[in-house]
Structure formats: C-alpha cells, structure tokens
Design a protein around this motif. Structure first.
Motif, PDB file in Angstrom:
ATOM      1  N   PHE A 131       0.815  -1.210   0.000  1.00  0.00           N
ATOM      2  CA  PHE A 131       0.000   0.000   0.000  1.00  0.00           C
ATOM      3  C   PHE A 131       0.850   1.262   0.000  1.00  0.00           C
ATOM      4  N   VAL A 132       1.934   1.259   0.749  1.00  0.00           N
ATOM      5  CA  VAL A 132       2.826   2.420   0.763  1.00  0.00           C
ATOM      6  C   VAL A 132       3.482   2.591  -0.611  1.00  0.00           C
ATOM      7  N   GLY A 133       3.922   1.487  -1.211  1.00  0.00           N
ATOM      8  CA  GLY A 133       4.504   1.553  -2.549  1.00  0.00           C
ATOM      9  C   GLY A 133       3.517   2.059  -3.583  1.00  0.00           C
ATOM     10  N   TYR A 134       2.281   1.598  -3.509  1.00  0.00           N
ATOM     11  CA  TYR A 134       1.246   2.058  -4.429  1.00  0.00           C
ATOM     12  C   TYR A 134       0.996   3.546  -4.248  1.00  0.00           C
ATOM     13  N   PHE A 135       0.941   4.006  -2.990  1.00  0.00           N
ATOM     14  CA  PHE A 135       0.700   5.416  -2.706  1.00  0.00           C
ATOM     15  C   PHE A 135       1.817   6.276  -3.297  1.00  0.00           C
ATOM     16  N   PHE A 136       3.076   5.875  -3.098  1.00  0.00           N
ATOM     17  CA  PHE A 136       4.185   6.665  -3.615  1.00  0.00           C
ATOM     18  C   PHE A 136       4.259   6.620  -5.133  1.00  0.00           C
ATOM     19  N   LEU A 137       3.902   5.510  -5.736  1.00  0.00           N
ATOM     20  CA  LEU A 137       3.865   5.434  -7.192  1.00  0.00           C
ATOM     21  C   LEU A 137       2.792   6.358  -7.755  1.00  0.00           C
ATOM     22  N   LEU A 138       1.646   6.400  -7.110  1.00  0.00           N
ATOM     23  CA  LEU A 138       0.577   7.292  -7.534  1.00  0.00           C
ATOM     24  C   LEU A 138       0.988   8.750  -7.360  1.00  0.00           C
ATOM     25  N   LEU A 139       1.609   9.059  -6.246  1.00  0.00           N
ATOM     26  CA  LEU A 139       2.094  10.417  -5.995  1.00  0.00           C
ATOM     27  C   LEU A 139       3.152  10.811  -7.029  1.00  0.00           C
ATOM     28  N   PHE A 140       4.038   9.885  -7.353  1.00  0.00           N
ATOM     29  CA  PHE A 140       5.058  10.157  -8.355  1.00  0.00           C
ATOM     30  C   PHE A 140       4.440  10.397  -9.728  1.00  0.00           C
ATOM     31  N   SER A 141       3.353   9.720 -10.057  1.00  0.00           N
ATOM     32  CA  SER A 141       2.727   9.929 -11.366  1.00  0.00           C
ATOM     33  C   SER A 141       2.193  11.350 -11.485  1.00  0.00           C
ATOM     34  N   PHE A 142       1.640  11.898 -10.403  1.00  0.00           N
ATOM     35  CA  PHE A 142       1.154  13.274 -10.435  1.00  0.00           C
ATOM     36  C   PHE A 142       2.319  14.262 -10.536  1.00  0.00           C
ATOM     37  N   PHE A 143       3.384  13.979  -9.808  1.00  0.00           N
ATOM     38  CA  PHE A 143       4.549  14.862  -9.846  1.00  0.00           C
ATOM     39  C   PHE A 143       5.220  14.829 -11.214  1.00  0.00           C
ATOM     40  N   SER A 144       5.372  13.651 -11.798  1.00  0.00           N
ATOM     41  CA  SER A 144       6.021  13.558 -13.108  1.00  0.00           C
ATOM     42  C   SER A 144       5.178  14.248 -14.186  1.00  0.00           C
ATOM     43  N   ALA A 145       3.860  14.225 -14.052  1.00  0.00           N
ATOM     44  CA  ALA A 145       3.005  14.944 -14.997  1.00  0.00           C
ATOM     45  C   ALA A 145       3.196  16.448 -14.846  1.00  0.00           C
ATOM     46  N   LEU A 146       3.401  16.915 -13.622  1.00  0.00           N
ATOM     47  CA  LEU A 146       3.647  18.336 -13.389  1.00  0.00           C
ATOM     48  C   LEU A 146       4.970  18.764 -14.019  1.00  0.00           C
ATOM     49  N   VAL A 147       6.001  17.948 -13.868  1.00  0.00           N
ATOM     50  CA  VAL A 147       7.293  18.250 -14.499  1.00  0.00           C
ATOM     51  C   VAL A 147       7.145  18.246 -16.019  1.00  0.00           C
ATOM     52  N   LEU A 148       6.404  17.287 -16.565  1.00  0.00           N
ATOM     53  CA  LEU A 148       6.164  17.231 -18.001  1.00  0.00           C
ATOM     54  C   LEU A 148       5.412  18.472 -18.473  1.00  0.00           C
ATOM     55  N   LEU A 149       4.434  18.928 -17.701  1.00  0.00           N
ATOM     56  CA  LEU A 149       3.686  20.140 -18.036  1.00  0.00           C
ATOM     57  C   LEU A 149       4.626  21.342 -18.119  1.00  0.00           C
ATOM     58  N   TRP A 150       5.498  21.488 -17.131  1.00  0.00           N
ATOM     59  CA  TRP A 150       6.457  22.601 -17.149  1.00  0.00           C
ATOM     60  C   TRP A 150       7.400  22.490 -18.341  1.00  0.00           C
ATOM     61  N   TRP A 151       7.828  21.286 -18.656  1.00  0.00           N
ATOM     62  CA  TRP A 151       8.742  21.070 -19.770  1.00  0.00           C
ATOM     63  C   TRP A 151       8.082  21.438 -21.094  1.00  0.00           C
ATOM     64  N   ILE A 152       6.829  21.036 -21.279  1.00  0.00           N
ATOM     65  CA  ILE A 152       6.116  21.345 -22.523  1.00  0.00           C
ATOM     66  C   ILE A 152       5.871  22.844 -22.632  1.00  0.00           C
ATOM     67  N   LYS A 153       5.514  23.489 -21.529  1.00  0.00           N
ATOM     68  CA  LYS A 153       5.305  24.937 -21.551  1.00  0.00           C
ATOM     69  C   LYS A 153       6.607  25.680 -21.834  1.00  0.00           C
ATOM     70  N   LEU A 154       7.724  25.141 -21.365  1.00  0.00           N
ATOM     71  CA  LEU A 154       9.023  25.743 -21.634  1.00  0.00           C
ATOM     72  C   LEU A 154       9.300  25.793 -23.137  1.00  0.00           C
ATOM     73  N   PHE A 155       8.822  24.808 -23.871  1.00  0.00           N
ATOM     74  CA  PHE A 155       9.014  24.759 -25.310  1.00  0.00           C
ATOM     75  C   PHE A 155       7.858  25.377 -26.092  1.00  0.00           C
ATOM     76  N   GLY A 156       6.985  26.098 -25.409  1.00  0.00           N
ATOM     77  CA  GLY A 156       5.935  26.844 -26.098  1.00  0.00           C
ATOM     78  C   GLY A 156       4.628  26.112 -26.279  1.00  0.00           C
ATOM     79  N   GLY A 157       4.422  25.023 -25.606  1.00  0.00           N
ATOM     80  CA  GLY A 157       3.160  24.295 -25.723  1.00  0.00           C
ATOM     81  C   GLY A 157       2.094  24.889 -24.813  1.00  0.00           C
TER      82      GLY A 157
END
Length: 124
Positions: free
Chosen positions: A10-36
């Motif tokens: 359960f702890v591993g699942y929670f951290f994996l889910l949390l990481f998926s939200f964080f990685s999407a946020l980093v991806l959002l910033w990266w895409i916006k950096l390139f003008g998306g």
C-alpha cells in the motif's frame, strides 16, 4: 518481512501514484518551456499513457529496456500530436536532455575511475 508486506504494498502504491502526479507536473512545465499550451490533465494523460509499456514490461530483463525506449517513442509521438509540435522539436526536446544526462554520467564515472585509491586513504 512477516505481515508487513501488505503495508509495503500500500505504501509503494501510494508513492507510485504520488510520483505519477509529480512527473506529470514536471512534463507540463517542460512542454510549456518549449511553447506548448498544455493543461495539467493533458500532460497527465500523456505521461501515464506513454509510460504504460514500461510499467507493464519494465520488470522483464532486456524487454524492460525495449519497453523504456518504446515509452519514450510514445511520449515523443504524443507530444507531437497533442501539442502540434513538429517531429524534430518533439524528438529533440526529450532526446537532447537524455544525451546530456548520459554524457555527464560517463564523465562522472571516468572521474571516479581516475581517483587513485590506496590503503593509506582508508581511515579505520
């Protein structure tokens, strides 16, 4: 481990889910950096859908590496279609940072190998 394996799952699942939200946020910033013009929902979909092959097959020897490459290809294709970037821009915005990272990793390991180690350097 005893009965703690259930808690670890359960702890591993929670951290994996949390990481998926964080990685999407980093991806959002990266895409916006390139003008998306990305929304968080679109970036999350792109992140999760592109990582699916790696999540399913990443634990298999050799196949995991191929799944990682295929996930990168899906990320590039998804970025191209969702944000209307050109093929070259979509490819370079992910491949160039990877090449820089691997170059720095190689330099780091070369520097580590060049450091002389003698028994006089070890302190007991």
């Amino acid at each position: 481990l005893g009965n703690y394996w259930i808690l670890l799952v359960f702890v591993g699942y929670f951290f994996l889910l949390l990481f998926s939200f964080f990685s999407a946020l980093v991806l959002l910033w990266w895409i916006k950096l390139f003008g998306g013009s990305a929304t968080y929902q679109d970036a999350y979909k792109l992140s999760v859908y592109s990582k699916l092959p790696y999540y399913l097959l990443g634990w298999l020897p050799f196949v995991g590496g191929l799944a990682w490459i295929y996930s990168l290809v899906l990320l590039i294709i998804g970025t191209k279609h969702m944000y209307h970037f050109g093929s070259l821009k979509s490819t370079l915005m992910y491949v160039v940072p990877l090449l820089i990272f691997f170059f720095l990793l190689v330099v780091f390991f070369i520097l580590i190998l060049l450091i002389p180690v003698s028994s006089a350097d070890i302190v007991f």
